[in-house]
Design a protein around this motif. Structure first.
Motif, short mmCIF file in Angstrom:
data_model
loop_
_atom_site.label_atom_id
_atom_site.label_comp_id
_atom_site.label_asym_id
_atom_site.label_seq_id
_atom_site.Cartn_x
_atom_site.Cartn_y
_atom_site.Cartn_z
N GLN A 32 0.83 -1.20 0.00
CA GLN A 32 0.00 0.00 0.00
C GLN A 32 0.87 1.26 0.00
N GLU A 33 1.98 1.23 0.74
CA GLU A 33 2.88 2.38 0.76
C GLU A 33 3.46 2.63 -0.63
N LEU A 34 3.78 1.56 -1.33
CA LEU A 34 4.30 1.70 -2.69
C LEU A 34 3.23 2.26 -3.63
N ARG A 35 1.99 1.84 -3.42
CA ARG A 35 0.90 2.31 -4.27
C ARG A 35 0.68 3.81 -4.10
N VAL A 36 0.89 4.31 -2.89
CA VAL A 36 0.74 5.75 -2.65
C VAL A 36 1.69 6.54 -3.54
N ILE A 37 2.94 6.09 -3.58
CA ILE A 37 3.95 6.79 -4.38
C ILE A 37 3.71 6.59 -5.87
#
Length: 240
Positions: free
Chosen positions: A73-78
């Motif tokens: 999810q953190e990667l998806r934010v970026i």
């Protein structure tokens, strides 16, 4: 960053919940603070990579294959920030809600397109696919400030196709096929005058020769000769 302000407005247009927006705002604030600490005023892919590595140790986890759902999810934010910077649209891979279209005009167009497909005698699965893919395209139009299908241009179509980068050739091919049917519908209904169906580009893919699923006895004997290298018979055939 103005980029993040515009992205937030787009998420609101798409109907993201307040809870989801709060999560994104927290991460964006962390990203802004990180950029400020480095003296950077513009988002870049490298900035995003450095950010997730510093705060979440993503690269090491990815290397060790220990990424959790939270890490993803953190990667998806970026990735969302980068995609929005490139296409000025929230791409369909981030959709979580079932309803793609929210604009009444585009909803009516979609309903009419569905009736058109039924009149053509397409199967239910084909109609469902065409409706879904055309809805993604119309939502892209809305994200670009286009409120009427009569304002579609070839440049808009090309820009949308570029958002499909990263998908398999077959997926892109199916999407473009859906779009061409949608464009024929628009032209037949008199909504557009340009024949976009014939002008829409098709992705290029290398044709690969398939190995036959069934060989005759004579064909198999011929293929066995290919396993002879420098006069030595190589036993490479695998029993199925």
């Amino acid at each position: 960053m103005k980029l993040l302000e515009e992205l937030e407005q787009e998420l609101m247009r798409l109907g993201y919940t307040e809870g989801s927006l709060k999560f994104y705002r927290r991460r964006w604030k962390m990203l802004l603070d990180f950029a400020k600490s480095r003296g950077e005023n513009y988002f870049s892919e490298q900035l995003g990579i450095d950010f997730v590595e510093k705060h979440f140790n993503i690269l090491e986890k990815d290397f060790d294959k220990t990424l959790s759902q939270k890490d993803t999810q953190e990667l998806r934010v970026i990735r969302m920030v980068g995609d929005f910077q490139l296409h000025h649209s929230v791409l369909r891979r981030y959709y979580k809600h079932k309803e793609i279209l929210t604009d009444p005009y585009y909803i009516n167009i979609s309903d009419d397109f569905q009736n058109y497909c039924k009149e053509k005698g397409y199967s239910k699965s084909t109609i469902d696919h065409y409706i879904k893919q055309s809805a993604y395209f119309m939502d892209y139009l809305a994200s670009q400030g286009i409120s009427n299908c009569s304002d579609i241009t070839l440049e808009l179509i090309n820009r949308y196709i570029r958002t499909l980068a990263g998908y398999t050739y077959k997926t892109v091919e199916q999407n473009i096929c859906s779009m061409r049917t949608f464009f024929r519908f628009l032209q037949e209904r008199g909504i557009v005058s340009t024949d976009f169906a014939s002008k829409t580009p098709m992705v290029q893919a290398r044709k690969q020769t398939r190995i036959p699923s069934v060989w005759t006895k004579d064909e198999l004997k011929g293929e066995c000769k290919l396993f002879c290298v420098n006069g030595y018979s190589q036993k490479k055939l695998v029993k199925l």
